[in-house]
Design an enzyme around this catalytic site. Structure first.
Site, PDB file in Angstrom:
ATOM      1  N   GLU A  16      11.964  -5.150  -5.265  1.00 43.16           N
ATOM      2  CA  GLU A  16      12.244  -4.301  -6.429  1.00 43.16           C
ATOM      3  C   GLU A  16      13.652  -4.483  -6.966  1.00 43.16           C
ATOM      4  O   GLU A  16      14.260  -3.528  -7.453  1.00 43.16           O
ATOM      5  CB  GLU A  16      12.059  -2.821  -6.055  1.00 43.16           C
ATOM      6  CG  GLU A  16      10.627  -2.408  -5.860  1.00 43.16           C
ATOM      7  CD  GLU A  16      10.462  -0.885  -5.881  1.00 43.16           C
ATOM      8  OE1 GLU A  16      11.464  -0.181  -5.664  1.00 43.16           O
ATOM      9  OE2 GLU A  16       9.347  -0.422  -6.141  1.00 43.16           O
ATOM     10  N   GLU A  45       2.572  -2.217  -4.265  1.00 45.66           N
ATOM     11  CA  GLU A  45       2.707  -0.855  -3.746  1.00 45.66           C
ATOM     12  C   GLU A  45       1.952   0.129  -4.622  1.00 45.66           C
ATOM     13  O   GLU A  45       2.437   0.529  -5.677  1.00 45.66           O
ATOM     14  CB  GLU A  45       4.181  -0.420  -3.687  1.00 45.66           C
ATOM     15  CG  GLU A  45       4.985  -1.168  -2.651  1.00 45.66           C
ATOM     16  CD  GLU A  45       6.424  -0.677  -2.558  1.00 45.66           C
ATOM     17  OE1 GLU A  45       6.716   0.459  -2.993  1.00 45.66           O
ATOM     18  OE2 GLU A  45       7.260  -1.447  -2.063  1.00 45.66           O
TER      19      GLU A  45
HETATM   20  C1  GAL Z   1       9.605   1.595  -3.595  1.00 40.25           C
HETATM   21  C2  GAL Z   1      10.079   0.731  -2.447  1.00 40.25           C
HETATM   22  C3  GAL Z   1       9.405   1.111  -1.142  1.00 40.25           C
HETATM   23  C4  GAL Z   1       9.427   2.582  -0.966  1.00 40.25           C
HETATM   24  C5  GAL Z   1       8.785   3.259  -2.152  1.00 40.25           C
HETATM   25  C6  GAL Z   1       8.753   4.752  -2.094  1.00 40.25           C
HETATM   26  O1  GAL Z   1      10.534   1.614  -4.594  1.00 40.25           O
HETATM   27  O2  GAL Z   1       9.838  -0.624  -2.714  1.00 40.25           O
HETATM   28  O3  GAL Z   1      10.031   0.456  -0.091  1.00 40.25           O
HETATM   29  O4  GAL Z   1      10.741   2.978  -0.835  1.00 40.25           O
HETATM   30  O5  GAL Z   1       9.497   2.942  -3.302  1.00 40.25           O
HETATM   31  O6  GAL Z   1       8.111   5.183  -0.979  1.00 40.25           O
END
Ligand code: GAL
Length: 819
Positions: A177, A246
Site C-alpha cells: 500500500e 485485502e
Molecule cells: C491495510 C493494510 C493491512 C491492514 C489493513 C487494516 O491498509 O495493508 O496490513 O493494516 O489495512 O486492517
C-alpha cells in the site's frame, strides 16, 4: 510487451505448477488452467503451530484455494543479523502446512506489513541506524530491505516452495500500500517504487509479484486493490488481472474502542459484485485474525485480540453464518470458473443501480444480477423470466436461469458462542494468589538509571523497543529559602507516552494514558517539593508502536517534553524548564529482567495479605487446564492494565479497565449500504477486551499451570477465571424450499429451544412466533431429526412441516437449538 508475455506464457505453460498471468490479462493461470481464486489471510505468528493445520483445513473446507500471509521482519530479525524462525515464527513450517493441505500460498514479503502489527513489521534497530529514513531511496534502508527480502526468498527457494519449483506459492508481494502514502515522499518515492520492482524481479522467484494499492506499479508488477469494495478497481495495465488482496472481513480493535462487525450479507455482496465485474482473485483480510501475543500488537493501542470479525474467530471457531455463507459463494463461483475466465462479457443496465452481467462461452453462460440500491428491491426480467433481487445484493445464476445464490439470503446457521467455567477446578472462580511488588525504589527514590543525557529522547531511540517501559529520571534542587517552596507548585509534562506514571521523591503523584487518537497530551499535577534534592521519576509505557502513514517511523513515543515545574507565589509565577536537565534513563522493569513470569520457586512470592488496587504488582496463581479440546480463555475482569503469562508464555497486554464509550453501538445493524468501520459496532460501555486467548499448546494437560500477571495500574485479581469457548446454541431462519444444516460443531444437539414454521420474526436468541403457524408440532419434528445428533439436515418444506396459510407470503422456518 504483448509478445514478451506470449513468450513467457509459452515458456511457463510447459513446466508443472507454474503461475502466470493469462495472455489476455483475464486471470491467473496455474499449471495451464485459468483460475477463479479465493484466498484468505492467516498470519502465522497470530496463532500457534499446533493451531495451523486446523485453521488451514477449515480454510480449505470453507472453499479457499489459497492462504495468504505477510512476513514479519521485526519478529524474525529482532536484533540486526540475529534471526528467529522458531515456534510461531516458523514460516517454512507454516508454508508446508499450506502445501500439505493442498492449498496455494500467497507470500507478502513486504517487508513493510502494516497489519496492525508493532511498527508495521519494521525492526526498531533499523530506525536507529544513522541517517535512516524508511521506504524511500535511502541507501541504508534499501540495503537492509534487500538483505531481508533476499534472505526470505532464499529460504523459501531452498525448500522449493515457489510454484515455479513445484511448491504452493503462486504469488509474492513486495512493499504494501505504498501508493496510499507516497505523496509526501515526492520524487524519491517514485524512484523507490521502481527500485522495489527491480529488486523483487532480480530475485527471480518464478511467480508474479504483486504490489497492492500502487497505481504506478512498474511492469511486470501486478497492481492490486485493497478495501471493503473493489468492484470499481481497474488495474493500471490492461494485461493485469483484476485482483483484490485485502477484502476486509471486519475491522481491528483498539483500546477504548468497540467490537467491529461487518455483516455476512455485505461481505458476500462485495465478493459477488467483484466477480460480477471481472474480478479473478479475492483474498479475505482476515480469514483468521487471531491474537497479538506478547508485544506484537501495533498501534498505538491495537488490542491483544485481532479477531477482526473474520470467518474464523480469534480462537479458530467457525464464525457462523459468515464462514458458511461465504463457503457456498465460493462453491458457486468455482462452478463457473471456465465461463468467468474465458467468457465474453456483456452487461444490461436496468437503471436504479440494477444490472445483469452475462459471461458467455460456446459451452454455456453464467449470470450475475446485481442490485446496488440500498433501499429498493429490483424486479428484473431476463430471457422471459422474472427475478427479484433484494436491495444491496447479487444473485448468481450459473446457468443464467436458476438462482443458485443470493448474497442477502443466508441459509447457513448462526452460531452463538458461550463461555463455560473451568470444570477441571472445584472452585474455578477463586484462584489462590500469591504476589510480590515490582521493585522500583532505585528509580523513584534515587533516580538512578543506566545512562544519562542532557536531553529528552524518543523512547524508541533509548529502548530499541526491547521493552514497553522506560524510566526518565532527574533531580531538582531547591534552596531552603526558595520563595516558591511550600507554595502551589506543579509538574507539567508534555507527553507522547501512551501511558505514564509519575513519582516525586518516591511518591506516586499520578498516572495518565493517552486518549485513543490523541497521543500528544499534557500531564499536570500539583506537587510538594522539598528543599534540597528532589527526585522526579517518570515511567513511560508504550502500547504498540505506530504501524501506518508516511514517515510513521518518526511518530514520537515516550516523553519528548518539554517538562516544566511551575510555581506561584502571589502574582508571581516561575517556570523552570527541565527539558535540558541531566536525565537518567533505564529501559525495562526489574521483574521482566528477572523473569518473574518464569519463576518456579514460591520463595519470594507471598501468599499473605494479597493486595488489591496496588500499582506495579506481580500476581501469580496455579490452575488446572480446562478439560476437553475447546479453546481456552482467561477472564481478566477486575484487573487494570498489564501483561499476562501462562507457563511463561506471554499471552499479550491486557487492559480490561479500559471501557469503551456508551455511545455509537448500532443494535439494528443494517447490512444495506456501504460498510465502514464505525457501522454495526457492539460492546458499548464494556471493557474493550475482557477475555484473553490461552492456546491449548501453552497448557499442561495434566498437573499444574501457572498464570502470572504484572499489574501496572492496580486491580483486583479475585474474579480472574479460566473458561472455554464453544458453540452454545445455533439458529436458522430460512424461507421454504431450502435445505438447512444445523451443527453443534462436533457436539450433540441437546434440545430444541424454539421452532416455528410460518411467519416467525426476531433474531437468534429472541425469535417470536408470528401470526401464522403450522398446526404440525414443529418442535417435535425437529427433536426427532436433530436431538442427540452432531448435525442434522432439514428440508424446509410444506411436505415436512405442513402448509400454514400465511396469506400468500413465503413461509419461513425459525429454529434455535441448544448445543
Ligand atoms: C491495510 C493494510 C493491512 C491492514 C489493513 C487494516 O491498509 O495493508 O496490513 O493494516 O489495512 O486492517
Amino acid at each position: 510487451m504483448v509478445s514478451l508475455r506470449f513468450l513467457l506464457c509459452f515458456l511457463f505453460v510447459s513446466s508443472a505448477y507454474a503461475t502466470i498471468v493469462s495472455h489476455d490479462g483475464r486471470a491467473i493461470t496455474i499449471d495451464g488452467h485459468r483460475r477463479v481464486l479465493l484466498s484468505g489471510s492467516i498470519h502465522y505468528p497470530r496463532s500457534t503451530p499446533e493451531m495451523w493445520p486446523d485453521l488451514i483445513k477449515k480454510g480449505k473446507e470453507g472453499g479457499l484455494d489459497a492462504i495468504e500471509t505477510y512476513v514479519f521482519w521485526n519478529a524474525h530479525e529482532p536484533t540486526r543479523r540475529q534471526y528467529d524462525f522458531s515456534g510461531k515464527l516458523d514460516l517454512i513450517r507454516f508454508l508446508k502446512t499450506i502445501q500439505d493441505e493442498g492449498l496455494y500460498g500467497v507470500l507478502r514479503i513486504g517487508p513493510y506489513a502494516c497489519a496492525e502489527w508493532n511498527y508495521g513489521g519494521f525492526p526498531v534497530w533499523l530506525h536507529n541506524m544513522p541517517g535512516m529514513v524508511f521506504r524511500t531511496t535511502n541507501k541504508s534502508f534499501m540495503d537492509e530491505m534487500q538483505n531481508f527480502t533476499t534472505m526470505i526468498v532464499d529460504m523459501v527457494k531452498k525448500e522449493k516452495l515457489f510454484a515455479s519449483q513445484g511448491g504452493p506459492i503462486i504469488l509474492a508481494q513486495i512493499e504494501n500500500e505504498y501508493g496510499n502514502v507516497m505523496g509526501p515522499y515526492g520524487e524519491s518515492g517514485k524512484a523507490y517504487i521502481k527500485w522495489c520492482a527491480n529488486m523483487a524481479q532480480s530475485l527471480d522467484v518464478g511467480v508474479p509479484w504483486i504490489m497492492c494499492q500502487q497505481n504506478d506499479a512498474p511492469q511486470p508488477m501486478l497492481n492490486t486493490c485493497n478495501g471493503f469494495y473493489c468492484d470499481n478497481f481497474v488495474p493500471n495495465n490492461p494485461n493485469t488481472p483484476k485482483m483484490w488482496t485485502e477484502n476486509w472481513t471486519g475491522w481491528f480493535k483498539q483500546w477504548g474502542g468497540k467490537n467491529p462487525h461487518r455483516t455476512t450479507e455485505d461481505v458476500a455482496f462485495s465478493v459477488a459484485r467483484f466477480f460480477q465485474r471481472g474480478g479473478t482473485f479475492n483474498n479475505y483480510y482476515m480469514y483468521h485474525g487471531g491474537t497479538n501475543f506478547d508485544r506484537t500488537a501495533g498501534g498505538p493501542y491495537i488490542t491483544t485480540s485481532y479477531d477482526y470479525d473474520a470467518p474464523l474467530d480469534e480462537y479458530g471457531n467457525l464464525n457462523q453464518p459468515k464462514y458458511g455463507h461465504l463457503k457456498q459463494l465460493h462453491d458457486v463461483l468455482h462452478s463457473m470458473e471456465r465461463t468467468l475466465t474465458y467468457g465474453n462479457i456483456s452487461t444490461i443496465d436496468f437503471g436504479n443501480s440494477a444490472s445483469a452481467t452475462i459471461y458467455k462461452t460456446e459451452e454455456g453462460s453464467s449470470c450475475f444480477f446485481g442490485n446496488g440500491n440500498e433501499n429498493s428491491d429490483a424486479k428484473i426480467s431476463f430471457q422471459g423470466e422474472s427475478y427479484v433481487v433484494p436491495a444491496w445484493s447479487v444473485t448468481i445464476l450459473p446457468d443464467c436461469k436458476n438462482e443458485a445464490y443470493n448474497t442477502a439470503k443466508i441459509t447457513t446457521q448462526t452460531s452463538m458462542m458461550v463461555k463455560k467455567p473451568n470444570e477441571a477446578e472445584d472452585t474455578p472462580s477463586t484462584l489462590k494468589w500469591s504476589w510480590r511488588p515490582e521493585n522500583v525504589d532505585n528509580f523513584i527514590l534515587k533516580g538512578k538509571g543506566d545512562s544519562t543525557q542532557t536531553q529528552l529522547f524518543d523512547q524508541k531511540v533509548v529502548t530499541n523497543d526491547q521493552s514497553d517501559y522506560l524510566w526518565y529520571m532527574t533531580t531538582v534542587k531547591f534552596k531552603k529559602r526558595d520563595l516558591f517552596l511550600g507554595k502551589s507548585m506543579s509538574l507539567r509534562v508534555n507527553s507522547t507516552a501512551h501511558a505514564l506514571h509519575a513519582f516525586v521523591n518516591g511518591k506516586h503523584i499520578g498516572n495518565q494514558h493517552a486518549e485513543n487518537g490523541k497521543f500528544n497530551y499534557v500531564f499536570e499535577k500539583d506537587v510538594k517539593f522539598k528543599s534540597g534534592r528532589n527526585v522526579i521519576a517518570l515511567l513511560s509505557i508504550t502500547v504498540g508502536l505506530a504501524n501506518y502513514g508516511a514517515f510513521f517511523e518518526s511518530k514520537p513515543a515516550g516523553i519528548t517534553g518539554p517538562i516544566f515545574i511551575t510555581g506561584r507565589n502571589g502574582d508571581e509565577t516561575i517556570v523552570k524548564d527541565l527539558s535540558a536537565h541531566k536525565w537518567s534513563y533505564k529501559t525495562g522493569l526489574n521483574g521482566f529482567e528477572n523473569q518473574f513470569f518464569r519463576t518456579e520457586s514460591m520463595s519470594k512470592w507471598s501468599v499473605e495479605s494479597v493486595p488489591f488496587n496496588r500499582s506495579m504488582t506481580w500476581y501469580k496463581a496455579t490452575f488446572k487446564a480446562p478439560l476437553g479440546n475447546d479453546p481456552v480463555v482467561v477472564d481478566l475482569m477486575g484487573l487494570g492494565k498489564g501483561t499476562a503469562w501462562v507457563n511463561g508464555n506471554n499471552i499479550g497486554r491486557y487492559w480490561p479497565a479500559f471501557i469503551s464509550s456508551e455511545n455509537g453501538c448500532d443494535a439494528k445493524c443494517n447490512y444495506r449500504g456501504a460498510y465502514h468501520a464505525e457501522k454495526c459496532l457492539t460492546n458499548c460501555g464494556e471493557p474493550t477486551q475482557r477475555w484473553y486467548h490461552v492456546p491449548r499448546s501453552f497448557l499442561n494437560g495434566e498437573g499444574d499451570n501457572t498464570l502470572v500477571l504484572f499489574e501496572e495500574m492496580g486491580g483486583n485479581p479475585s474474579l480472574v477465571s479460566f473458561q472455554t469457548t464453544r458453540v452454545g446454541s445455533v439458529c436458522a431462519n430460512v424461507y421454504e424450499n431450502k435445505i438447512i444444516e444445523l451443527s453443534c460443531d462436533r457436539k450433540p444437539i441437546s434440545a430444541i429451544k424454539f421452532a416455528s414454521f410460518g411467519n416467525p420474526y426476531g433474531n437468534c436468541g429472541s425469535f417470536e412466533k408470528g401470526t401464522c403457524e403450522s398446526s404440525n408440532n414443529t418442535v417435535d419434528i425437529l427433536t426427532q431429526e436433530c436431538v442427540g445428533k452432531e448435525k442434522c439436515s432439514i428440508d424446509v418444506s410444506t411436505k415436512k412441516f405442513g402448509a400454514p396459510d400465511c396469506s400468500g407470503a413465503a413461509r419461513k422456518l425459525a429454529v434455535e437449538v441448544i448445543c
